[in-house]
Design a protein around this motif. Sequence first.
Motif, short mmCIF file in Angstrom:
data_model
loop_
_atom_site.label_atom_id
_atom_site.label_comp_id
_atom_site.label_asym_id
_atom_site.label_seq_id
_atom_site.Cartn_x
_atom_site.Cartn_y
_atom_site.Cartn_z
N GLY A 145 0.79 -1.23 0.00
CA GLY A 145 0.00 0.00 0.00
C GLY A 145 0.82 1.27 0.00
N ARG A 146 2.03 1.18 -0.52
CA ARG A 146 2.93 2.34 -0.48
C ARG A 146 2.28 3.62 -1.01
N TYR A 147 1.55 3.54 -2.11
CA TYR A 147 1.00 4.75 -2.72
C TYR A 147 -0.47 5.00 -2.38
N LEU A 148 -1.02 4.31 -1.40
CA LEU A 148 -2.43 4.54 -1.05
C LEU A 148 -2.73 6.00 -0.67
N PRO A 149 -1.81 6.74 -0.04
CA PRO A 149 -2.11 8.16 0.25
C PRO A 149 -2.07 9.06 -0.99
N TRP A 150 -1.43 8.60 -2.06
CA TRP A 150 -1.20 9.46 -3.22
C TRP A 150 -2.48 9.87 -3.95
N PRO A 151 -3.43 8.99 -4.28
CA PRO A 151 -4.63 9.45 -4.98
C PRO A 151 -5.43 10.50 -4.21
N ARG A 152 -5.45 10.39 -2.88
CA ARG A 152 -6.14 11.41 -2.09
C ARG A 152 -5.45 12.76 -2.27
N TYR A 153 -4.12 12.76 -2.23
CA TYR A 153 -3.36 13.99 -2.45
C TYR A 153 -3.63 14.56 -3.84
N VAL A 154 -3.61 13.71 -4.86
CA VAL A 154 -3.90 14.15 -6.23
C VAL A 154 -5.29 14.78 -6.28
N THR A 155 -6.25 14.15 -5.64
CA THR A 155 -7.62 14.66 -5.64
C THR A 155 -7.71 16.00 -4.93
N GLU A 156 -7.05 16.15 -3.79
CA GLU A 156 -7.06 17.43 -3.08
C GLU A 156 -6.49 18.55 -3.93
N ARG A 157 -5.40 18.27 -4.62
CA ARG A 157 -4.80 19.30 -5.48
C ARG A 157 -5.71 19.61 -6.67
N ALA A 158 -6.35 18.58 -7.22
CA ALA A 158 -7.26 18.79 -8.36
C ALA A 158 -8.44 19.65 -7.95
N ILE A 159 -9.03 19.35 -6.80
CA ILE A 159 -10.17 20.14 -6.32
C ILE A 159 -9.75 21.58 -6.08
N ALA A 160 -8.56 21.79 -5.53
CA ALA A 160 -8.05 23.14 -5.32
C ALA A 160 -7.89 23.88 -6.65
N ARG A 161 -7.63 23.15 -7.72
CA ARG A 161 -7.50 23.74 -9.06
C ARG A 161 -8.86 24.03 -9.68
N GLY A 162 -9.92 23.46 -9.11
CA GLY A 162 -11.26 23.67 -9.64
C GLY A 162 -11.82 22.49 -10.40
N VAL A 163 -11.12 21.35 -10.38
CA VAL A 163 -11.62 20.15 -11.05
C VAL A 163 -12.78 19.61 -10.22
N ALA A 164 -13.94 19.48 -10.85
CA ALA A 164 -15.14 19.05 -10.14
C ALA A 164 -15.57 17.64 -10.50
N GLY A 165 -15.01 17.07 -11.54
CA GLY A 165 -15.40 15.73 -11.96
C GLY A 165 -14.38 15.16 -12.91
N THR A 166 -14.60 13.90 -13.25
CA THR A 166 -13.70 13.22 -14.18
C THR A 166 -14.50 12.66 -15.33
N PRO A 167 -13.92 12.59 -16.52
CA PRO A 167 -12.61 13.12 -16.87
C PRO A 167 -12.65 14.63 -17.06
N SER A 168 -11.59 15.28 -16.65
CA SER A 168 -11.40 16.71 -16.91
C SER A 168 -10.06 16.87 -17.61
N VAL A 169 -10.05 17.70 -18.65
CA VAL A 169 -8.85 17.88 -19.47
C VAL A 169 -8.51 19.36 -19.56
N PHE A 170 -7.23 19.65 -19.50
CA PHE A 170 -6.72 21.01 -19.66
C PHE A 170 -5.58 20.98 -20.67
N ALA A 171 -5.51 21.99 -21.52
CA ALA A 171 -4.38 22.18 -22.44
C ALA A 171 -3.69 23.47 -22.06
N ASN A 172 -2.46 23.35 -21.58
CA ASN A 172 -1.71 24.50 -21.06
C ASN A 172 -2.54 25.31 -20.07
#
Length: 192
Positions: A145-172
């Motif tokens: 389970g080494r990376y079990l904390p990682w998806p939560r961290y990715v999600t927290e950063r995504a939400i802070a960026r304004g990502v509200a759902g998946t899939p979400s795509v950004f170009a630059n």
Amino acid sequence: MDTQPVSGIPSVPVPHGTTPTGDGVVIGVGAVDVDAYIDFQCPFCKQFELMTGPLLDRLVANRAIRLIYHPMNLLDAVSTAAYSTRAGAASGAAADAGRFREYTRVLFENQPAEGGMGLSDGQLVELGREIGITDPAFAETIRTGRYLPWPRYVTERAIARGVAGTPSVFANGVPVAARPGAIVSAVHAVLA
């Protein structure tokens, strides 16, 4: 394998080949950053991958884009065993093995139905073997389970960026519809 500091919370382990902030796995080099926020439990993400994956692979191969996948865990609640987190963590193990892109595809091709346990850790390991990951460290990383904390961290950063759902795509950094034509148009606009 790196451990990078996370703003406001303790450090989390992040896989090899991530962005400097540790919240996405980088594939290729190119003039345009294409960020794809995905959840391995999300049926729309599966459609996105199956429909858009070959195009993204061509753009990476042509060095037009740097593709950055952000495996989120938004849909853990529709799994009895936190499948989004476990699959995201397993994708990190695949990144360490240099096979993130192939593993992403095989996870979506074998996506379990919502509402159940999802694939077992043993099945996640077996999918890696099917795509040629033979290093025992891959299975060990999943089982411990080494990376079990990682998806939560990715999600927290995504939400802070304004990502509200998946899939979400950004170009630059600009939001783009998660469809092949929209992505090509956005990449061409940046390159023009």
